[in-house]
Design a protein around this motif. Structure first.
Motif, PDB file in Angstrom:
ATOM      1  N   ASP A  13       0.655  -0.825  -0.068  1.00 45.87           N
ATOM      2  CA  ASP A  13       0.189  -0.214   0.026  1.00 45.87           C
ATOM      3  C   ASP A  13       0.702   0.530  -0.046  1.00 45.87           C
ATOM      4  O   ASP A  13       0.348   1.916   0.742  1.00 45.87           O
ATOM      5  CB  ASP A  13      -1.052  -0.039   1.391  1.00 45.87           C
ATOM      6  N   ARG A  14       2.334   1.167  -0.845  1.00 47.61           N
ATOM      7  CA  ARG A  14       2.511   2.390  -0.871  1.00 47.61           C
ATOM      8  C   ARG A  14       3.669   2.416   0.520  1.00 47.61           C
ATOM      9  O   ARG A  14       4.387   3.827   0.872  1.00 47.61           O
ATOM     10  CB  ARG A  14       1.967   3.124  -1.553  1.00 47.61           C
ATOM     11  N   ASP A  49       7.349   4.094  -6.185  1.00 47.52           N
ATOM     12  CA  ASP A  49       5.893   3.544  -5.409  1.00 47.52           C
ATOM     13  C   ASP A  49       5.495   3.254  -3.820  1.00 47.52           C
ATOM     14  O   ASP A  49       4.849   3.526  -3.219  1.00 47.52           O
ATOM     15  CB  ASP A  49       5.776   2.532  -5.817  1.00 47.52           C
ATOM     16  N   VAL A  50       7.223   4.241  -3.162  1.00 52.32           N
ATOM     17  CA  VAL A  50       6.953   4.212  -1.668  1.00 52.32           C
ATOM     18  C   VAL A  50       6.743   5.880  -1.412  1.00 52.32           C
ATOM     19  O   VAL A  50       7.411   7.097  -1.878  1.00 52.32           O
ATOM     20  CB  VAL A  50       8.503   3.447  -1.745  1.00 52.32           C
ATOM     21  N   ARG A  51       5.397   5.916  -0.648  1.00 52.11           N
ATOM     22  CA  ARG A  51       5.353   7.518   0.238  1.00 52.11           C
ATOM     23  C   ARG A  51       5.898   7.795   1.290  1.00 52.11           C
ATOM     24  O   ARG A  51       5.897   8.684   1.424  1.00 52.11           O
ATOM     25  CB  ARG A  51       3.747   7.204  -0.234  1.00 52.11           C
ATOM     26  N   VAL A  52       6.084   6.891   1.791  1.00 57.81           N
ATOM     27  CA  VAL A  52       6.221   6.453   3.744  1.00 57.81           C
ATOM     28  C   VAL A  52       6.690   5.559   4.041  1.00 57.81           C
ATOM     29  O   VAL A  52       6.649   4.319   3.281  1.00 57.81           O
ATOM     30  CB  VAL A  52       5.166   6.541   4.303  1.00 57.81           C
ATOM     31  N   VAL A  53       8.005   5.285   5.049  1.00 60.14           N
ATOM     32  CA  VAL A  53       8.818   4.153   5.655  1.00 60.14           C
ATOM     33  C   VAL A  53       8.122   4.661   7.218  1.00 60.14           C
ATOM     34  O   VAL A  53       8.201   5.680   7.323  1.00 60.14           O
ATOM     35  CB  VAL A  53      10.366   4.846   5.258  1.00 60.14           C
ATOM     36  N   ILE A  54       7.778   3.030   7.499  1.00 55.63           N
ATOM     37  CA  ILE A  54       8.342   2.852   8.772  1.00 55.63           C
ATOM     38  C   ILE A  54       9.112   2.143   8.725  1.00 55.63           C
ATOM     39  O   ILE A  54       9.977   1.136   8.545  1.00 55.63           O
ATOM     40  CB  ILE A  54       6.761   2.019   8.858  1.00 55.63           C
ATOM     41  N   GLU A 201      -2.668   7.979   5.912  1.00 53.13           N
ATOM     42  CA  GLU A 201      -2.948   9.308   6.106  1.00 53.13           C
ATOM     43  C   GLU A 201      -2.189   9.925   4.673  1.00 53.13           C
ATOM     44  O   GLU A 201      -2.595  11.064   3.824  1.00 53.13           O
ATOM     45  CB  GLU A 201      -3.726   9.638   7.381  1.00 53.13           C
ATOM     46  N   ILE A 202      -0.649   9.720   5.416  1.00 54.25           N
ATOM     47  CA  ILE A 202       0.075  11.230   4.354  1.00 54.25           C
ATOM     48  C   ILE A 202       0.362  10.271   3.211  1.00 54.25           C
ATOM     49  O   ILE A 202       0.258  10.866   2.032  1.00 54.25           O
ATOM     50  CB  ILE A 202       1.782  11.102   5.327  1.00 54.25           C
ATOM     51  N   ALA A 203       0.150   8.481   2.944  1.00 58.76           N
ATOM     52  CA  ALA A 203      -0.135   8.495   0.949  1.00 58.76           C
ATOM     53  C   ALA A 203      -0.764   8.455   0.522  1.00 58.76           C
ATOM     54  O   ALA A 203      -0.894   8.679  -1.036  1.00 58.76           O
ATOM     55  CB  ALA A 203       0.800   7.496   1.457  1.00 58.76           C
ATOM     56  N   THR A 204      -1.810   9.254   1.017  1.00 59.29           N
ATOM     57  CA  THR A 204      -3.161   9.153   0.689  1.00 59.29           C
ATOM     58  C   THR A 204      -3.688  11.081   0.095  1.00 59.29           C
ATOM     59  O   THR A 204      -4.641  10.799  -0.664  1.00 59.29           O
ATOM     60  CB  THR A 204      -4.168   8.332   0.657  1.00 59.29           C
ATOM     61  N   THR A 205      -3.167  11.275   1.211  1.00 58.10           N
ATOM     62  CA  THR A 205      -3.890  13.095   0.958  1.00 58.10           C
ATOM     63  C   THR A 205      -2.938  13.620   0.461  1.00 58.10           C
ATOM     64  O   THR A 205      -3.169  15.355   0.661  1.00 58.10           O
ATOM     65  CB  THR A 205      -4.195  13.481   2.700  1.00 58.10           C
TER      66      THR A 205
END
Length: 279
Positions: A13-14, A49-54, A201-205
């Motif tokens: 999911d990115r 394709d990656v928007r956020v890293v955990i 939330e960050i990835a989609t907005t």
């Protein structure tokens, strides 16, 4: 690196999830782990394709810090390192500092020594009720690493940074939250899920280019001697919005009351004049 031995890397999911994976050693930090973390952050930063890293840990602890049983050096201690050598925690914290993608640390249990300093350049730190933090270097006769003497006062203020680093004491999640080290505290089994909610939330907005520029504006310009050079740069950024597809989409999607569909790419569409690019 084609495979990792001491971390895992997954994308869904990115969201890229990077997990310290030495639970038998309470995720003790090693030279190999440092190198693998650097590689994983490079990999996530290059992947559009990656928007956020955990960043998280496998098991009941995030990391108890340097694995002292393995020496902690990739040079001969008798002769010392060459002039180009950099200590391993800082290799990770500096790479996260330069990221275009936001990084969320999901922490539980111990985050001590290098196990906390590598997270100081993350954008968010989510803790659990059983989290324990400590900048314990003086109690081991060693020195702060991970560029923590730069990051920590900016997060919690000089007074708190002095207390934590000079005493070397271990403290809990509520003290960390009150001081501003962590953003929120959750039950241990909920921390990773909360991090994923935030990441989604960050990835989609948000616009990936806007996030990348804003993240570096805060880090690179917050220590400017006055607001004038900062305003000079943000004036140039704002002045170019008429040619920005993401700015148009952001306004139109807001007016149409629908989720945005941002099209600009971090690797090709950041303004070329940004002073930190190609450094």
């Amino acid at each position: 690196m084609s495979a990792y031995a001491e971390i895992t890397y997954e994308v869904e999911d990115r969201i890229a999830t990077v997990t310290l994976n030495r639970p038998e050693a309470r995720n003790g930090y090693t030279i190999r782990m440092a190198d693998e973390l650097g590689d994983a952050m490079d990999r996530a930063d290059r992947d559009e394709d990656v928007r956020v890293v955990i960043l998280t840990g496998n098991g009941k602890d995030f990391s108890v810090g340097a694995d002292l049983t393995q020496g902690g050096f990739d040079f001969d201690p008798e002769t010392g390192p060459d002039a180009a050598w950099q200590e391993p925690a800082g290799r990770c914290s500096k790479r996260i500092f330069t990221m275009n993608k936001p990084v969320i640390a999901a922490l539980r249990g111990a985050a001590v020594g290098g196990g906390v300093t590598i997270t100081l350049s993350c954008d968010y730190r989510l803790a659990s009720t059983d989290s324990r933090f400590g900048f314990v270097f003086v109690r081991r006769g060693i020195y702060p690493e991970g560029a923590s003497a730069w990051f920590l006062p900016r997060l919690v203020g000089m007074g708190t940074a002095l207390d934590w680093m000079i005493s070397g004491r271990v403290f809990g999640a509520e003290e960390a939250k009150t001081a501003g080290l962590v953003h929120s505290v959750h039950e241990p089994e909920e921390v990773l899920g909360k991090a994923r909610e935030l990441a989604r939330e960050i990835a989609t907005t948000t616009s990936p280019v806007s996030v990348a520029v804003t993240r570096q504006l805060l880090y690179r310009m917050a220590s400017a001697e006055s607001p004038f050079p900062v305003h000079e740069l943000d004036s140039r950024l704002i002045g170019g919005l008429g040619a920005s597809p993401d700015a148009v989409e952001g306004v139109v999607s807001f007016l149409q009351k629908r989720p945005p569909e941002f099209s600009m790419r971090v690797d090709t569409d950041q303004p070329a004049y940004l002073p930190w690019l190609n450094k």
